[in-house]
Design a protein around this motif. Structure first.
Motif, PDB file in Angstrom:
ATOM      1  N   ASP A   1      53.216  41.091  42.681  1.00 53.92           N
ATOM      2  CA  ASP A   1      52.260  39.994  42.778  1.00 53.92           C
ATOM      3  C   ASP A   1      51.095  40.231  43.737  1.00 53.92           C
ATOM      4  N   ASN A   2      51.385  40.577  44.985  1.00 55.22           N
ATOM      5  CA  ASN A   2      50.324  40.679  45.994  1.00 55.22           C
ATOM      6  C   ASN A   2      50.083  42.120  46.433  1.00 55.22           C
ATOM      7  N   SER A   3      50.343  43.063  45.557  1.00 51.85           N
ATOM      8  CA  SER A   3      50.112  44.470  45.884  1.00 51.85           C
ATOM      9  C   SER A   3      48.653  44.707  46.271  1.00 51.85           C
ATOM     10  N   PRO A   4      48.404  45.581  47.240  1.00 56.08           N
ATOM     11  CA  PRO A   4      47.014  45.947  47.562  1.00 56.08           C
ATOM     12  C   PRO A   4      46.264  46.544  46.377  1.00 56.08           C
ATOM     13  N   ASP A   5      46.987  46.989  45.353  1.00 53.74           N
ATOM     14  CA  ASP A   5      46.326  47.510  44.156  1.00 53.74           C
ATOM     15  C   ASP A   5      45.387  46.484  43.523  1.00 53.74           C
ATOM     16  N   TRP A   6      45.596  45.203  43.812  1.00 55.95           N
ATOM     17  CA  TRP A   6      44.771  44.169  43.177  1.00 55.95           C
ATOM     18  C   TRP A   6      43.655  43.670  44.099  1.00 55.95           C
ATOM     19  N   ASP A   7      43.640  44.108  45.352  1.00 57.94           N
ATOM     20  CA  ASP A   7      42.741  43.494  46.334  1.00 57.94           C
ATOM     21  C   ASP A   7      41.276  43.540  45.918  1.00 57.94           C
ATOM     22  N   SER A   8      40.800  44.701  45.492  1.00 57.71           N
ATOM     23  CA  SER A   8      39.373  44.820  45.176  1.00 57.71           C
ATOM     24  C   SER A   8      39.004  43.954  43.978  1.00 57.71           C
ATOM     25  N   SER A   9      39.920  43.858  43.022  1.00 59.39           N
ATOM     26  CA  SER A   9      39.663  43.020  41.846  1.00 59.39           C
ATOM     27  C   SER A   9      39.739  41.542  42.193  1.00 59.39           C
TER      28      SER A   9
ATOM     29  N   GLY B   1      35.641  50.435  37.950  1.00 58.28           N
ATOM     30  CA  GLY B   1      35.943  51.808  37.593  1.00 58.28           C
ATOM     31  C   GLY B   1      36.544  52.631  38.713  1.00 58.28           C
ATOM     32  N   GLU B   2      36.845  51.994  39.840  1.00 62.83           N
ATOM     33  CA  GLU B   2      37.318  52.720  41.016  1.00 62.83           C
ATOM     34  C   GLU B   2      38.849  52.741  41.104  1.00 62.83           C
ATOM     35  N   HIS B   3      39.376  53.917  41.475  1.00 60.62           N
ATOM     36  CA  HIS B   3      40.794  54.015  41.809  1.00 60.62           C
ATOM     37  C   HIS B   3      41.056  53.249  43.097  1.00 60.62           C
ATOM     38  N   THR B   4      42.230  52.610  43.164  1.00 59.10           N
ATOM     39  CA  THR B   4      42.555  51.871  44.386  1.00 59.10           C
ATOM     40  C   THR B   4      42.925  52.814  45.516  1.00 59.10           C
ATOM     41  N   GLY B   5      43.518  53.957  45.197  1.00 60.97           N
ATOM     42  CA  GLY B   5      43.891  54.933  46.201  1.00 60.97           C
ATOM     43  C   GLY B   5      45.194  54.656  46.923  1.00 60.97           C
ATOM     44  N   HIS B   6      45.879  53.557  46.588  1.00 66.08           N
ATOM     45  CA  HIS B   6      47.112  53.205  47.292  1.00 66.08           C
ATOM     46  C   HIS B   6      48.312  53.964  46.723  1.00 66.08           C
ATOM     47  N   VAL B   7      49.166  54.452  47.599  1.00 64.48           N
ATOM     48  CA  VAL B   7      50.441  55.033  47.194  1.00 64.48           C
ATOM     49  C   VAL B   7      51.482  53.923  47.297  1.00 64.48           C
TER      50      VAL B   7
ATOM     51  N   ILE C   1      43.628  51.299  38.763  1.00 65.22           N
ATOM     52  CA  ILE C   1      42.171  51.410  38.659  1.00 65.22           C
ATOM     53  C   ILE C   1      41.600  50.019  38.407  1.00 65.22           C
ATOM     54  N   ASN C   2      40.652  49.619  39.235  1.00 68.72           N
ATOM     55  CA  ASN C   2      39.909  48.382  39.013  1.00 68.72           C
ATOM     56  C   ASN C   2      38.963  48.632  37.842  1.00 68.72           C
TER      57      ASN C   2
END
Length: 423
Positions: free
Chosen positions: A166-174, A293-299, A288-289
């Motif tokens: 739900d709140n993964s940093p993978d979604w932050d930029s979006s 078009g940017e990779h989130t870069g999070h592991v 990827i947002n």
């Protein structure tokens, strides 16, 4: 751990599943999650199969009884009214769309893999159940391929809850690109059951609800929703899990004498899509947002589902060895090296037994026995020492979220317990 201790934990895990059984479907835990959740339910079927195979099949049947006409299997089935839960069926506004009041989005499609696992335990007993489920599973996968697949072939989500993280940093930029104007006042229920420090923030929740309201306004019509998606993130969780699920679906269909050409073509497309998630800077798989078009870069723990999908990757193997070495209780949902790491806040650091199980299964399948067994032993110790919680701090093991959690109990019974393989 002694055999006596392990047997006691086996019994405790069975008791949790039985206590959370609501008559053919299982809630994740009392209070915090009072309904049937999609991927939770599939894990529960897997867990039930270790001691009650008929009950396992019931779990899959009740999950798919909520399938929408377009093939989507919702992330929540609201099978009874519980005013203590928010956002409930009145907020989602799906009345008349599916057979059961539900959410308007889906969740990671692990069901096919667990259906195969239960069927392979007794193919004669499960033959009719599998035959009835296969068309439903295929229709669900077809929905993903039609409505949630990027031009490169990766699976994307349209709401953070759709990936289960739900709140993964993978979604932050979006999420930052959304202005949650008009959400209004609301009263969350999750923070009345659990310490707010363990849950998503209000800013995140405002955006979750804004996306729900947008879907409700459009009556969850995928054609309309697809015209201008405000949130669209290609996701390793969904991509790797659907790829594995398609392969397991194809295996079962082939065994039943059914044509698998369409499903196999889906897998080929997803294989290419998965490669698009490889970050050119780190060599690892991440989200990827798709708006930028940017990779989130999070592991994240989702990075290491690559083997679960049947793909080999040396860079990921080196990275998971580091995670195994650097965490007392791996795998954290976000690498500790990230400045955003929070060991107790939901998907921003804690370890989840379900993700460990999927990662461990993948490692084992791809021949990485040492890493798979290390992960299994560490997960076994985590649960044995800290209970059947929803998730845990990767260093201290401190339990967090809901307690007496169904899918943690299921993972214990079907994967983590030292008695697995002895049955």
């Amino acid at each position: 751990m002694s055999n006596h201790d392990n047997a006691a934990l086996d019994a405790r895990a069975r008791d949790i599943l039985i206590a959370n059984d609501r008559g053919g479907y299982t809630i994740p835990t009392e209070g915090l999650y009072p309904y049937q959740w999609n991927w939770d339910s599939a894990f529960c079927g897997w867990g039930f199969s270790t001691f009650d195979v008929e009950r396992a099949w019931q779990e899959f049947d009740t999950l798919f009884s909520g399938q929408w006409p377009n093939g989507m299997v919702p992330h929540i089935l609201f099978r009874q009214n519980d005013p203590d839960y928010f956002p409930g069926p009145d907020v989602w506004g799906t009345e008349g769309i599916g057979p059961i009041p539900s959410g308007g989005i889906s969740q990671p499609p692990v069901a096919a893999t667990f259906v195969r696992s239960v069927w392979e335990q007794n193919k004669d007993f499960g033959a009719e159940r599998v035959a009835a489920l296969l068309p439903k599973i295929k229709a669900w996968h077809a929905w993903f391929m039609k409505w949630r697949t990027s031009s490169e072939g990766a699976v994307f989500l349209t709401h953070p809850w759709e990936a289960g993280r739900d709140n993964s940093p993978d979604w932050d930029s979006s999420m930052a690109m959304i202005n949650p104007e008009g959400v209004g006042e609301y009263s969350r229920r999750d923070t009345s059951h659990v310490d707010p420090a363990m849950r998503p923030t209000k800013d995140e929740y405002d955006r979750y609800l804004w996306l729900v309201y947008r879907g409700r306004e459009r009556r969850w019509n995928e054609e309309e929703l697809s015209r201008d998606r405000p949130f669209m993130v290609a996701d390793p969780t969904l991509t790797f899990i659907l790829l594995r699920a398609n392969k397991d679906l194809s295996f079962m269909m082939n065994a039943m004498g059914m044509d698998t050409s369409e499903v196999d073509a889906w897998s080929e497309r997803l294989m290419k899509g998965a490669q698009s998630l490889r970050n050119p800077d780190t060599g690892l798989f991440n989200a990827i947002n798709l708006r930028s078009g940017e990779h989130t870069g999070h592991v994240t723990s989702a990075t290491f589902l690559v083997w679960y999908a049947g793909m080999e990757d040396q860079a990921s193997l080196e990275a998971i060895r580091q995670e195994l070495a650097n965490n007392t209780y791996p795998i954290p949902s976000l690498a500790k090296t990230s400045p955003l790491f929070d060991g107790m806040r939901y998907w921003r650091g804690p370890t989840w037994a379900i993700m460990n199980a999927l990662i461990g299964i993948g490692l084992q399948d791809m021949g990485h026995q040492e890493e798979a067994e290390t992960l299994r032993i560490r997960t076994r110790a985590l649960i044995a020492e800290h209970g059947f919680a929803e998730y845990f701090h990767p260093e201290t093991g401190s339990p967090a979220g809901g307690g007496t959690f169904s899918w943690t109990a299921a993972v214990w019974l079907a994967w983590a317990s030292s008695s697995v393989g002895d049955k």
